[in-house]
Design a protein around this motif. Structure first.
Motif, PDB file in Angstrom:
ATOM      1  N   ASN A   1       0.781  -1.220  -0.120  1.00 23.86           N
ATOM      2  CA  ASN A   1      -0.155   0.010  -0.198  1.00 23.86           C
ATOM      3  C   ASN A   1       0.770   1.421   0.004  1.00 23.86           C
ATOM      4  OD1 ASN A   1      -2.081  -1.677  -0.017  1.00 23.86           O
ATOM      5  ND2 ASN A   1      -2.587  -1.405   1.925  1.00 23.86           N
TER       6      ASN A   1
ATOM      7  N   PHE B   1       1.788   4.716  -1.400  1.00 22.68           N
ATOM      8  CA  PHE B   1       1.154   5.726  -2.151  1.00 22.68           C
ATOM      9  C   PHE B   1       1.513   5.825  -3.594  1.00 22.68           C
ATOM     10  CE2 PHE B   1       1.073   7.606   2.339  1.00 22.68           C
ATOM     11  CZ  PHE B   1       0.103   6.750   2.683  1.00 22.68           C
TER      12      PHE B   1
ATOM     13  N   ASN C   1       0.973   7.793  -6.037  1.00 20.27           N
ATOM     14  CA  ASN C   1       0.927   9.082  -6.695  1.00 20.27           C
ATOM     15  C   ASN C   1       2.236   9.793  -5.881  1.00 20.27           C
ATOM     16  OD1 ASN C   1      -0.593   9.104  -4.190  1.00 20.27           O
ATOM     17  ND2 ASN C   1      -0.932  11.013  -4.492  1.00 20.27           N
TER      18      ASN C   1
ATOM     19  N   LEU D   1       5.539  12.189   3.919  1.00 17.92           N
ATOM     20  CA  LEU D   1       3.977  12.952   4.090  1.00 17.92           C
ATOM     21  C   LEU D   1       3.481  13.043   5.462  1.00 17.92           C
ATOM     22  CD1 LEU D   1       1.574  13.470   2.349  1.00 17.92           C
ATOM     23  CD2 LEU D   1       0.713  11.354   2.406  1.00 17.92           C
TER      24      LEU D   1
ATOM     25  N   GLN E   1      -4.931   2.147   0.040  1.00 20.36           N
ATOM     26  CA  GLN E   1      -4.275   3.404   0.034  1.00 20.36           C
ATOM     27  C   GLN E   1      -4.767   4.312   1.148  1.00 20.36           C
ATOM     28  OE1 GLN E   1      -2.028   4.866  -2.663  1.00 20.36           O
ATOM     29  NE2 GLN E   1      -1.586   2.616  -2.790  1.00 20.36           N
TER      30      GLN E   1
ATOM     31  N   LYS F   1      -4.621  13.940  -0.132  1.00 22.38           N
ATOM     32  CA  LYS F   1      -3.069  13.892  -0.618  1.00 22.38           C
ATOM     33  C   LYS F   1      -2.881  12.570  -1.227  1.00 22.38           C
ATOM     34  CE  LYS F   1      -1.537  17.702   1.207  1.00 22.38           C
ATOM     35  NZ  LYS F   1      -0.769  18.678   0.784  1.00 22.38           N
ATOM     36  N   VAL F   2      -3.794  11.430  -0.894  1.00 23.26           N
ATOM     37  CA  VAL F   2      -3.646  10.316  -1.409  1.00 23.26           C
ATOM     38  C   VAL F   2      -4.287   9.902  -2.468  1.00 23.26           C
ATOM     39  CG1 VAL F   2      -3.321   7.874  -0.827  1.00 23.26           C
ATOM     40  CG2 VAL F   2      -2.125   9.816   0.576  1.00 23.26           C
TER      41      VAL F   2
ATOM     42  N   PRO G   1      -5.803  12.514  -5.657  1.00 24.53           N
ATOM     43  CA  PRO G   1      -4.632  12.655  -6.880  1.00 24.53           C
ATOM     44  C   PRO G   1      -4.836  11.179  -7.705  1.00 24.53           C
ATOM     45  CG  PRO G   1      -3.786  13.311  -4.883  1.00 24.53           C
ATOM     46  CD  PRO G   1      -5.114  12.800  -4.253  1.00 24.53           C
ATOM     47  N   GLN G   2      -5.062  10.123  -7.138  1.00 22.05           N
ATOM     48  CA  GLN G   2      -5.071   8.964  -7.947  1.00 22.05           C
ATOM     49  C   GLN G   2      -6.409   8.769  -8.521  1.00 22.05           C
ATOM     50  OE1 GLN G   2      -3.425   5.354  -6.235  1.00 22.05           O
ATOM     51  NE2 GLN G   2      -2.784   6.882  -4.267  1.00 22.05           N
TER      52      GLN G   2
END
Lengths: 246, 482
Positions: free
Chosen positions: A91, A93, A95, A104, B384, B401-402, B405-406
């Motif tokens: 998992n 991130f 992006n 982060l 995620q 933030k996570v 964006p995806q």
């Protein structure tokens, strides 16, 4: 109280009519490494996910570091800052770059400045042996590399307990060693760890205590020698025979 | 978390209230000016002339009466259906559009004294072998929705055994006869006579059947003063000869001859563009304005509703699901008519057509956007979110933030698609009388009956607009993906 890191009493988790956890009592001492083993569907992952409330318990109390996280009034986000978690499927991130994955949470939660977080990220990557992947994107990493970054990411919040949910199950065999080595290093440094795994070798070598679960209950627990070499319960015996003879 | 949800709900509520309350304040400012709706595709009663001024028997009459009686009017070219509905819902004060006085209509409207006696005739192809109504057995006959011609056709269709095909405007009705799909069409005698003289390409095949009179109408029990002034003014005009002059102006030999010569110049695309460039450009700008504002509103609304569908709160998810279900389920045209005509009947406050149009598109396109925003977020692996939450990040931060964006990358192609659909859907808003590109086309065709050439121009303009919009979207897509 203080020497107990985790104190779970009478934990029940139901999904509708499916009783996954049937009243578990489970304790972890400070600096202790506990390995949860058992057949699939025995509830070990569910127990682990209840410890940071990714699963909402049906009943029972979960006290972590003296704080009752099963109480709805507890700020669970705050509590999770001290509970690191590593997932079977990493998992990461997708992006964000490796460094951003690690920085982060500390930056967003105001734990440290961006520069401090990046410095820490470099150190952590060095610890897991991936200092050259600082700017890489997760998609370019192998499974083993991803899992080591995931460990670094969890450590970046400086947790005092780490939960591992089958961290090597999704890895190619040649990658497993790298990840286990990082975990051994952590254990040696005194990190309190709860690990769900099928790596019996790791359990024997690193665990202070092994807990065998079946059908939503803790069936047997003890030191690795006690559980692996002199299992008392029939279920434990038959499980170990199947696993170790493979 | 609860705070975010309640804030979103409050914002949504304000948004809706803002739209419905706003227009009521403008109603009082224009007390002395009466809003008169009409259908400008009905020459010689109402149509747009070469200078795109609204003229015709009805227009000259109402203007002369207003002058005579000393009141002001505002003419809105909304089309016959929208005009009738606007008056009955109180969006407009009166309708004058070659409207026949019937008992059925008297239940909803108060009519003036008749200002014109109309008759129904049948138009057929000039070289056809039509002899009498008996020849229609088993054939199709074209009519225009809501007209007396349609009523007449329906009243005799069983007797003569023909089928009635309904069209929304005269041009399509005539074309159906010209290309042979229908054996003929029933239309008001003055209207058809005017068409025949200006080169429509049909001939009148029956004697005029008198079916009644045209009247000016207001909502039943409302605008009594306006009605009184209309009747008094009409009487005066009939007395002083002004009335006869107006009728002669539009049905006399002279009028239609002059018209025929002028019309001959506009049978090419270049000629049409020269003659109608101004209105086409203003229709184009109305379409662009409508598209841009609607896209912005629909995007904000859609994202908001889409988010409500993914927050961990049962009420928010219920609201989101219901909004998507209702507004995605309603045909756009029904929604537009409901908002423009239905809401004012319920609340008593008027909505400008443009605002009604934007709300319609915002709700309909927004519902589609909400569905794929929700889907896009849900398509991001749940691991995620779990990983982000396990680090102590609150839901909102983890989302921003996570996950988002995806999710956005998944949504972009759907957004581009929806923007193009929104642009095309603005054309449907011509039903509530918005003078956008399609409605502009309809009005031009009503005058010159150059359906094929005008629709060619309109189609090309839409394609150009869509090309520009697509290129713009692709450019934005590249910027986001990098």
């Amino acid at each position: 109280m203080a020497e107990l890191k985790v104190n779970v009493t009478n934990l029940v988790k139901n999904y509708g009519s499916n009783h996954v956890l049937k009243g578990i009592d489970f304790k972890v001492a400070n600096n202790e490494v506990v390995v949860l083993i058992g057949p699939s569907g025995s509830g070990k992952s569910t127990l682990l996910r209840c410890l940071n409330k990714l699963e909402e318990p049906t009943s029972g109390t979960i006290v972590i570091d003296g704080q009752d996280i099963s109480d709805p009034k507890t700020d669970i986000d705050k509590a999770r800052e001290n509970i690191g978690m590593v997932f079977q499927h990493f998992n990461l991130f997708n992006n964000l770059s490796v460094s951003k994955n690690i920085t982060l949470a500390p930056v967003e939660l105001g734990k440290m400045s961006e520069e401090e977080a990046e410095k820490q990220a470099r150190n952590l990557l060095e610890t897991v042996g991936l200092e050259d992947k600082f700017d890489a994107m997760p998609a370019s990493l192998s499974g083993g590399q991803k899992q080591r970054v995931a460990i670094a990411r969890a450590l970046a919040m400086k947790p005092d307990i780490m939960l591992f949910d089958e961290p090597t199950s999704a890895l190619d065999p040649e990658m497993v060693g790298d990840v286990l080595n990082v975990m051994k290093k952590l254990a040696k440094e005194g990190m309190t760890m709860v690990v769900v795994t099928h790596e019996m070798g790791f359990a024997k070598e690193v665990a202070d205590r092994v807990v065998f679960m079946a059908d939503g209950n803790v069936v047997e627990e003890g030191t690795p020698e006690e559980v692996f070499d002199h299992p008392q319960n029939e279920r434990t015996k038959s499980f170990l025979e199947k696993v170790i003879n493979v | 978390m609860k705070k975010i949800v309640s804030m979103l709900c409050a914002f949504l509520g304000l948004f809706m209230i803002g739209f419905t309350v706003q227009p009521s304040s403008t109603a009082q400012a224009s007390e002395k000016t009466y809003v008169i709706d009409t259908d400008v595709t009905f020459p010689p009663f109402v149509y747009a002339n070469e200078d795109n001024k609204y003229v015709g028997i009805d227009m000259d009459l109402i203007r002369a009466i207003a002058k005579e009686e000393g009141f002001k009017i505002k003419i809105r070219p909304v089309g016959f259906n929208a005009a009738v509905q606007s008056v009955s819902s109180g969006q407009a004060d009166g309708v004058i559009a070659g409207m026949s006085i019937t008992d059925e209509r008297k239940a909803k409207f108060d009519f003036s004294d008749p200002y014109y006696s109309s008759g129904i005739v049948m138009g057929v192809k000039p070289n056809g072998d039509f002899k009498s109504l008996k020849d229609l057995k088993g054939k199709k006959v074209a009519v225009k929705t809501g007209t007396s011609g349609a009523d007449y056709a329906n009243s005799i269709k069983d007797k003569y055994g023909f089928k009635v095909v309904t069209f929304d405007d005269s041009d399509n009705m005539y074309n159906d006869v010209k290309n042979g799909n229908s054996a003929g069409c029933f239309e008001d005698s003055a209207v058809l006579a005017y068409g025949v003289k200006t080169g429509l390409g049909l001939k009148i095949a029956t004697k005029s059947t008198n079916i009644g009179d045209y009247g000016f109408a207001v909502k039943k029990g409302h605008n009594k003063e306006l009605m009184k002034m209309f009747n008094e003014g009409l009487a005066k005009l009939k007395k002083n000869g002004e009335y006869d002059k107006i009728i002669e102006r539009y049905t006399g030999e002279k009028a239609t001859h002059a018209k025929k010569e002028k019309a001959a110049n506009s049978h090419t695309i270049i000629g049409l563009l020269k003659e109608n460039g101004g209105v086409i450009v203003s229709g184009l700008f109305e379409t662009i304005k409508l598209t841009v504002i609607s896209i912005i509103c629909a995007t904000l609304f859609g994202i908001l509703i889409g988010f409500l569908g993914v927050v961990p709160n049962k009420i928010a998810q219920g609201v989101s699901g219901a909004v998507i279900y209702i507004f995605r389920g309603l045909p756009l045209i029904v929604l537009a008519l409901f908002i423009y005509n239905g809401i004012p009947s319920l609340t008593g406050s008027k909505i400008p057509a443009f605002v009604a149009g934007v709300i319609t598109l915002m709700l309909n396109e927004g519902a589609y956007i909400a569905a794929f925003v929700k889907g896009g977020i849900e398509a991001v692996d749940s691991g995620q979110m779990e990983a982000a939450r396990s680090l102590g990040l609150p839901f909102g931060k983890a989302m921003r933030k996570v996950v988002l964006p995806q999710g956005i990358k998944i949504m972009i192609p759907s957004f581009i698609n929806q923007f193009i659909i929104t642009l095309k859907d603005t054309s449907i808003l011509s039903v509530i009388g918005l003078l956008e590109l399609t409605q502009t086309g309809k009005i031009i065709i009503a005058r010159n009956l150059e359906g094929f050439r005008v629709w060619t121009i309109v189609a090309v303009i839409y394609l150009v607009l869509i090309t520009v919009l697509t290129l713009l979207s692709k450019w934005v897509e590249r910027r986001i993906k990098d």
